[in-house]
Design a protein around this motif. Structure first.
Motif, PDB file in Angstrom:
ATOM      1  N   CYS A 187       0.774  -1.321   0.131  1.00 32.76           N
ATOM      2  CA  CYS A 187      -0.229   0.005   0.039  1.00 32.76           C
ATOM      3  C   CYS A 187       0.897   1.176   0.026  1.00 32.76           C
ATOM      4  O   CYS A 187       0.572   2.327  -0.775  1.00 32.76           O
ATOM      5  CB  CYS A 187      -0.920  -0.129   1.277  1.00 32.76           C
ATOM      6  SG  CYS A 187      -2.161   1.272   1.200  1.00 32.76           S
ATOM      7  N   ARG A 195       0.772   4.060  -2.995  1.00 36.35           N
ATOM      8  CA  ARG A 195       0.616   5.233  -2.626  1.00 36.35           C
ATOM      9  C   ARG A 195       1.772   6.593  -2.814  1.00 36.35           C
ATOM     10  O   ARG A 195       1.416   7.595  -3.230  1.00 36.35           O
ATOM     11  CB  ARG A 195       0.289   5.667  -1.224  1.00 36.35           C
ATOM     12  CG  ARG A 195      -0.642   6.681  -0.732  1.00 36.35           C
ATOM     13  CD  ARG A 195      -1.834   7.064  -1.670  1.00 36.35           C
ATOM     14  NE  ARG A 195      -3.026   6.026  -1.352  1.00 36.35           N
ATOM     15  CZ  ARG A 195      -3.474   5.395  -2.157  1.00 36.35           C
ATOM     16  NH1 ARG A 195      -3.344   5.799  -3.487  1.00 36.35           N
ATOM     17  NH2 ARG A 195      -4.660   4.722  -1.930  1.00 36.35           N
ATOM     18  N   SER A 204      -2.641   7.253  -7.195  1.00 39.23           N
ATOM     19  CA  SER A 204      -3.765   7.889  -6.171  1.00 39.23           C
ATOM     20  C   SER A 204      -4.891   6.689  -6.391  1.00 39.23           C
ATOM     21  O   SER A 204      -6.124   6.933  -6.044  1.00 39.23           O
ATOM     22  CB  SER A 204      -4.222   9.249  -6.626  1.00 39.23           C
ATOM     23  OG  SER A 204      -4.856   9.322  -7.884  1.00 39.23           O
ATOM     24  N   GLY A 247      -2.194   4.779   3.524  1.00 45.30           N
ATOM     25  CA  GLY A 247      -2.798   5.421   2.614  1.00 45.30           C
ATOM     26  C   GLY A 247      -4.222   4.573   1.995  1.00 45.30           C
ATOM     27  O   GLY A 247      -4.469   5.083   1.180  1.00 45.30           O
ATOM     28  N   ASP A 249      -7.818   3.524   1.414  1.00 48.91           N
ATOM     29  CA  ASP A 249      -9.050   4.332   1.476  1.00 48.91           C
ATOM     30  C   ASP A 249      -9.976   3.637   2.379  1.00 48.91           C
ATOM     31  O   ASP A 249     -11.128   4.481   2.835  1.00 48.91           O
ATOM     32  CB  ASP A 249      -9.571   4.538   0.050  1.00 48.91           C
ATOM     33  CG  ASP A 249      -8.771   5.092  -0.866  1.00 48.91           C
ATOM     34  OD1 ASP A 249      -7.760   4.356  -1.553  1.00 48.91           O
ATOM     35  OD2 ASP A 249      -8.730   6.265  -1.098  1.00 48.91           O
ATOM     36  N   THR A 272      -5.140  11.977  -2.639  1.00 48.27           N
ATOM     37  CA  THR A 272      -6.106  10.756  -3.239  1.00 48.27           C
ATOM     38  C   THR A 272      -7.475  11.379  -3.419  1.00 48.27           C
ATOM     39  O   THR A 272      -7.689  12.747  -2.913  1.00 48.27           O
ATOM     40  CB  THR A 272      -6.052   9.627  -2.294  1.00 48.27           C
ATOM     41  OG1 THR A 272      -6.771  10.108  -1.086  1.00 48.27           O
ATOM     42  CG2 THR A 272      -4.667   9.328  -2.111  1.00 48.27           C
ATOM     43  N   ARG A 277      -3.441  12.180   7.083  1.00 46.63           N
ATOM     44  CA  ARG A 277      -2.783  12.369   5.795  1.00 46.63           C
ATOM     45  C   ARG A 277      -2.721  13.512   5.214  1.00 46.63           C
ATOM     46  O   ARG A 277      -1.952  14.078   4.552  1.00 46.63           O
ATOM     47  CB  ARG A 277      -2.991  11.004   5.296  1.00 46.63           C
ATOM     48  CG  ARG A 277      -3.106   9.590   5.325  1.00 46.63           C
ATOM     49  CD  ARG A 277      -3.132   8.627   4.276  1.00 46.63           C
ATOM     50  NE  ARG A 277      -4.267   8.528   3.718  1.00 46.63           N
ATOM     51  CZ  ARG A 277      -5.383   7.980   3.840  1.00 46.63           C
ATOM     52  NH1 ARG A 277      -5.393   7.172   4.753  1.00 46.63           N
ATOM     53  NH2 ARG A 277      -6.556   8.040   3.170  1.00 46.63           N
TER      54      ARG A 277
END
Length: 229
Positions: free
Chosen positions: A66, A70, A74, A96, A98, A156, A201
């Motif tokens: 991940c 990242r 995105s 990162g 989602d 993102t 983030r």
């Protein structure tokens, strides 16, 4: 048809998830290791819409995969984890991701999470869409683009949605549950750690000193507030 990269080393589980998710309208590409997933993404540059990423993998684990995704992309990432330790969930989100789904999970639950993440990647519409300014930040909600001093920031889709939500309500305290509903499109009581990780983030990308934020402030016991200087 959304095209997913399923990163899962358990062959039986990968086959079962592939069959179930294909029946729900997804096109599935399987990678049995993290190394193979990164090759698929960055060497072969296969066009994909999502990554469904198991945490416990041979070789490099899902967290590291991940992080590497990242660092270059995105592309939405949803973690599949069987770990019950809340710290692992937090680590995954801080890498990162989602969203995350704890295994075993019904394919329809995974499908719902994928669709929710997909909706966040669609440019905002309605009165809130347009150009917003917060300090030196310029937020183009329609184009899903954020610049600072003319330089585009690598945010993102979830981070842009979150920033747009705050920018549309300057100086107002937004609770974690409100943000889960408006940004994550969760129609139920979700995991507020997702919000905290995304805010952390976002601060790392928009604040000069993320440890002492001046734009995106915590209101203890209530939520977060964006202050437009």
């Amino acid at each position: 048809m959304p095209r997913l990269l399923l990163v899962e080393d358990d062959r039986a589980l990968a086959e079962a998830l592939t069959l179930a998710l294909e029946a729900l309208g997804h096109d599935i590409v399987v990678a049995p290791t993290g190394e193979r997933a990164l090759e698929t993404l960055f060497t072969e540059q296969l066009e994909l819409d999502f990554v469904l990423l198991d945490v416990m993998l041979p070789g490099i684990d899902g967290f590291e995969v991940c992080r590497r995704i990242r660092a270059k992309s995105s592309l939405p990432v949803i973690l599949l984890t069987s770990r019950g330790d809340p710290i692992d969930v937090v680590v995954g989100l801080e890498c990162g991701a989602d969203d995350y789904v704890v295994k075993p999970a019904e394919p329809r639950v995974i499908d719902a999470r994928i669709k929710a993440v997909g909706r966040r990647a669609v440019p905002a519409a309605g009165p809130s869409a347009g150009l917003l300014r917060v300090g030196s930040l310029e937020i183009d909600a329609g184009a899903m683009r954020v610049t600072r001093g003319g330089a585009e920031l690598a945010l993102t889709a979830t981070e842009i949605r979150l920033l747009v939500e705050f920018a549309g309500h300057p100086n107002q305290v937004l609770s974690r549950q409100t943000l889960l509903k408006r940004v994550w499109d969760y129609g139920y009581v979700g995991d507020s750690r997702i919000v905290d990780a995304a805010v952390a983030r976002l601060r790392a990308k928009i604040e000069d000193d993320p440890a002492n934020p001046v734009l995106l402030r915590t209101v203890r016991g209530l939520g977060y507030r964006l202050v437009n200087p």
